[in-house]
Design an enzyme around this catalytic site. Sequence first.
Site, PDB file in Angstrom:
ATOM      1  CG  ASN A  13      -1.750   1.216   1.370  1.00  0.00           C
ATOM      2  OD1 ASN A  13      -1.884   1.983   0.410  1.00  0.00           O
ATOM      3  ND2 ASN A  13      -2.328   1.425   2.541  1.00  0.00           N
ATOM      4  CD1 TRP A  14       4.035   1.194  -2.418  1.00  0.00           C
ATOM      5  CD2 TRP A  14       4.213   2.205  -4.405  1.00  0.00           C
ATOM      6  NE1 TRP A  14       5.043   0.573  -3.113  1.00  0.00           N
ATOM      7  CE2 TRP A  14       5.174   1.168  -4.338  1.00  0.00           C
ATOM      8  CE3 TRP A  14       4.144   2.972  -5.568  1.00  0.00           C
ATOM      9  CZ2 TRP A  14       6.056   0.897  -5.388  1.00  0.00           C
ATOM     10  CZ3 TRP A  14       5.024   2.695  -6.614  1.00  0.00           C
ATOM     11  CH2 TRP A  14       5.967   1.669  -6.519  1.00  0.00           C
ATOM     12  CE  LYS A  15      -0.286   3.584   4.594  1.00  0.00           C
ATOM     13  NZ  LYS A  15      -0.165   3.780   6.021  1.00  0.00           N
ATOM     14  CG  HIS A 106      -5.948   2.357   4.986  1.00  0.00           C
ATOM     15  ND1 HIS A 106      -5.523   3.346   5.850  1.00  0.00           N
ATOM     16  CD2 HIS A 106      -4.956   1.444   4.937  1.00  0.00           C
ATOM     17  CE1 HIS A 106      -4.319   3.032   6.289  1.00  0.00           C
ATOM     18  NE2 HIS A 106      -3.945   1.888   5.746  1.00  0.00           N
ATOM     19  CD  GLU A 108      -2.941   5.975   6.438  1.00  0.00           C
ATOM     20  OE1 GLU A 108      -2.901   5.906   5.194  1.00  0.00           O
ATOM     21  OE2 GLU A 108      -2.028   5.558   7.181  1.00  0.00           O
ATOM     22  CD  GLU A 176      -3.713  -1.988   7.397  1.00  0.00           C
ATOM     23  OE1 GLU A 176      -2.574  -2.249   7.018  1.00  0.00           O
ATOM     24  OE2 GLU A 176      -4.316  -0.960   7.076  1.00  0.00           O
ATOM     25  N   GLY A 182       1.997   3.205  10.877  1.00  0.00           N
ATOM     26  CA  GLY A 182       2.708   4.462  10.589  1.00  0.00           C
ATOM     27  C   GLY A 182       4.006   4.677  11.325  1.00  0.00           C
ATOM     28  CB  SER A 223       4.741  -1.239  12.205  1.00  0.00           C
ATOM     29  OG  SER A 223       4.349   0.101  12.428  1.00  0.00           O
ATOM     30  N   GLY A 244       2.726  -0.961   4.421  1.00  0.00           N
ATOM     31  CA  GLY A 244       2.754   0.463   4.069  1.00  0.00           C
ATOM     32  C   GLY A 244       4.173   0.922   3.783  1.00  0.00           C
TER      33      GLY A 244
HETATM   34  P1  PGA Z   1       2.575   0.885   7.777  1.00  0.00           P
HETATM   35  O1  PGA Z   1       1.133   1.074   7.135  1.00  0.00           O
HETATM   36  O2  PGA Z   1       3.125  -0.430   7.288  1.00  0.00           O
HETATM   37  O3  PGA Z   1       3.360   2.043   7.269  1.00  0.00           O
HETATM   38  O4  PGA Z   1       2.401   0.903   9.272  1.00  0.00           O
HETATM   39  C1  PGA Z   1       0.284  -0.011   6.947  1.00  0.00           C
HETATM   40  C2  PGA Z   1      -1.017   0.438   6.336  1.00  0.00           C
HETATM   41  O5  PGA Z   1      -1.485   1.529   6.683  1.00  0.00           O
HETATM   42  O6  PGA Z   1      -1.592  -0.264   5.505  1.00  0.00           O
END
Ligand code: PGA
Length: 265
Positions: A13-15, A106, A108, A176, A182, A223, A244
Amino acid sequence: MTKKTKLKLVVANWKMNPNSLKEAKKIFDTFKKLIRQSSGQAKNKNVTTVFCPPFPYILPLKKSYLGNKIFFGAQNIFFEKEGAYTGEISAHILKDLSAHFVIIGHSERRALGETDEIVSKKVLTSLRSDFHTILCVGEKERDSEGKFLFDLSEQIKNSLKEIPANLMSKLIIAYEPIWAIGEGKKAMDAKDMHFISLYIKKQLIKIYNRKIAKLVSILYGGSVNSENAGEFITESECDGLLVGRSSLNPYELSKIITNVSKSIK
Ligand code: PGA
């Protein structure tokens, strides 16, 4: 898909990263080179990798890849088919971009106002359009009384409110926990994921039945890195990982895949 073939899934997931197509191509090209090298040693055959970059990068990256082990996905979808919905993206457009997977709900996006009701409509649209649909769930924080488990079950129930049993075979649930996602956060203890997977399956049995619960793959996200990836597979027997930050580093991502591959029994 992962169940029948015993494949594990690693979803990148590159966001909202990176800042240019040039950088995206560089990451992807380096990743391909690294993964080709390790596949040369007969590794990674049991792992399917899915890249979910920002929308404009999906097609150019897909066009630069001729193999059949990497798939592409989107980080969102809208529930209407077409029309006057400024800024939204439809299932048709995503198909045209060569996406096969969609991440929905997600944390976010939920933080920006996406409710369970919206999530449920999006999951319905995505499954009806035959996408492998990754529904994200997870609590904000943990409490010693286990109220977070109740919240988790409500989130699952409400996010699947619109979904009939006959569409469930392409559903994937990504657990998650928000407190583990994050910069500066720590992944959940891999051993705890075993219980969470069972808990999620139990909710699916309650809403649907045992057969449906078996069909749904469960991923862990929050993470994930090359050091803890293998442990999540061996300790929790989950079906894969949603990655992420570490997925933007091609060296880390290829190590994650190799470690997942090695950990499959
Ligand atoms: P992260 O994000 O691996 O940077 O903690 C995971 C995600 O939000 O899918």
